[in-house]
Each structure stands twice: as C-alpha cells, then as structure tokens.
Design an enzyme around this catalytic site. Sequence first.
Site, PDB file in Angstrom:
ATOM      1  CB  ALA A  23     111.821  62.827 -24.646  1.00 30.81           C
ATOM      2  CB  THR A  27     117.478  66.090 -25.533  1.00 25.20           C
ATOM      3  OG1 THR A  27     118.179  65.569 -24.413  1.00 25.20           O
ATOM      4  CG2 THR A  27     116.003  66.136 -25.218  1.00 25.20           C
ATOM      5  NE  ARG A  35     103.824  64.406 -22.940  1.00 24.61           N
ATOM      6  CZ  ARG A  35     104.135  63.361 -23.691  1.00 24.61           C
ATOM      7  NH1 ARG A  35     105.372  63.187 -24.099  1.00 24.61           N
ATOM      8  NH2 ARG A  35     103.210  62.483 -24.035  1.00 24.61           N
ATOM      9  CG  HIS A 120     104.752  55.351 -26.525  1.00 20.84           C
ATOM     10  ND1 HIS A 120     105.195  56.391 -25.763  1.00 20.84           N
ATOM     11  CD2 HIS A 120     103.879  54.671 -25.745  1.00 20.84           C
ATOM     12  CE1 HIS A 120     104.615  56.354 -24.561  1.00 20.84           C
ATOM     13  NE2 HIS A 120     103.817  55.312 -24.524  1.00 20.84           N
ATOM     14  CB  CYS A 128      99.099  48.142 -45.076  1.00 23.41           C
ATOM     15  SG  CYS A 128      97.409  48.137 -45.727  1.00 23.41           S
ATOM     16  CB  CYS A 131      96.700  43.754 -46.079  1.00 23.11           C
ATOM     17  SG  CYS A 131      98.196  44.564 -46.693  1.00 23.11           S
TER      18      CYS A 131
HETATM   19 ZN    ZN Z   1      97.506  46.622 -47.461  1.00 25.18          ZN
END
Ligand code: ZN
Length: 252
Positions: A23, A27, A35, A120, A128, A131
């Site tokens: 992070a 900044t 955090r 991350h 989605c 699918c």
């Molecule tokens: Zn979908």
Amino acid sequence: MERDLREAADLLADASILVFTGAGISTESGIPDFRGPDGLWTKMDPDDFTIGRYLASEEVRRRSWQLQLDSTHRVAVPNDGHRAIVRLWESDRLVGCVTQNIDGLHLAAGLPSSAVVELHGNVREVRCLGCGSTWPAEEVLERVSSGDGDPRCPQCNGILKLTVVSFGELLPAGAMARAHAMAAVADATVAVGTTLSVFPAAQVPLEAADRGAPLVIINQGPTEMDHLARVKLDGPAGTLLPALVDLILQGK
Ligand code: ZN
C-alpha cells in the site's frame, strides 16, 4: 540517508531485480492504506468483506458496489514510485513486479501485464461468479450509478464481483505460481511500501531472501523483515524509490 541509498544502489548495481510492493507505494497517489489510520477498516467492518457474506447478502453487495463507486481508486493515477519501476523495466533490470495492491496502478504506469503479478486481484475488472465472463469495472459501475444497485450477469444472471480477492478467498493460483517463478530467478529483491506481514503474499520476498538474494526494504516505519534486509530505507516510497533507481541506472 544518502549513504544508505548509495549502499543499496551498489548492492543492486548488476542485479536482475524483483520488486515487491504494498500500500505504501500508492499512498502518494491518494489511496489510503486499508490498515492505516485513514484506512477503510476505520470506516467499515472487515467481516463484511468475506466472500461468504458477499454471496449471501444482497445488502453487503449493494454496500460494496456503493463503496467502489465513491472509491479513490477510480481517480487515482500512478506516482513517481510506480514510474521508477517502469524505468527499471525499460532498462532491462526488472524480473517482475509482484504487488499486494488492488489499484491497478503498476499497469496504469506502463508496466506490461507480463511483468506484473497482482496477488490480490484488481479493482479494474469485474467477473461473473456464475459463468466467468468479465467486464471493465467502469462499465458495471455505470450500471450501479444509474440505479442497478446489485448488478447481475446479463448472460446467466450470476452474481458479479470485482476480481479483488476477498477475505476467505484463496489467492489466484496462477498469480502465486508466477510470483514464485519471479522470486526464483531474481538476484535481489526490493520491497516497497509494505510491512511484509501479510501471508502468503510476503512469502515471495522471503523466498528470494532465503536463497541469499539481497533484500532492500523501502518503507515508512518498521517491517516484519527489517532484520533480513541488507539495507533499510525508512521514508516515503514516492521519493526514495525514484532516487534509488536514478543511482542504479546512473551506475550503468
Ligand atoms: Zn454469468
């Protein structure tokens, strides 16, 4: 500080470098550390951000989308720290950049996706959960801002979610494998803007250090791995990293 910068530059002079970021590198782009004292967790309960709550509760999903709609992520732009890493890449000195950040700013700064591992995930893409179709986040956020508070997949009516890894979700396997492959071939690691306390992500710089590859840490404040660092530079990433990269590239 000048002497420490010089020592770090000497250490990295001929190295193929792995950069590991957290992070602190963003900044200065206006993105608060989750955090930190102004971070998200001072305003929100992290328990709301588990994958289980997200799947189970329409209200949690609505709140998450609303939060993203108002997020600084949408207007943040890369800073000199991100650009310094691009200069390493352009000078053929970067093995890769592994990041804990979800802001997408390494890619926005100009690193190719082959050189970036976002452990991350990323706020710039939506998937989605039914699918697997994906969309740019801005397309879905437009739907949210025009009143569709819990947008669904137009193909399968599945739940949509940013590709950011939530609490309780595993890190993407492909991402971890790519990060380890970069750590395995790097001559040295520079960890920037991270306390190196979030696992398994922090295994990546640790792995290179265990192999004997020198570790340079740039962070404002102490980290969990200061004792492993050959050089520790305490201060803001947005000024220290560009200064270090200047010295490294001047040495060529
Ligand atoms: Zn979908």
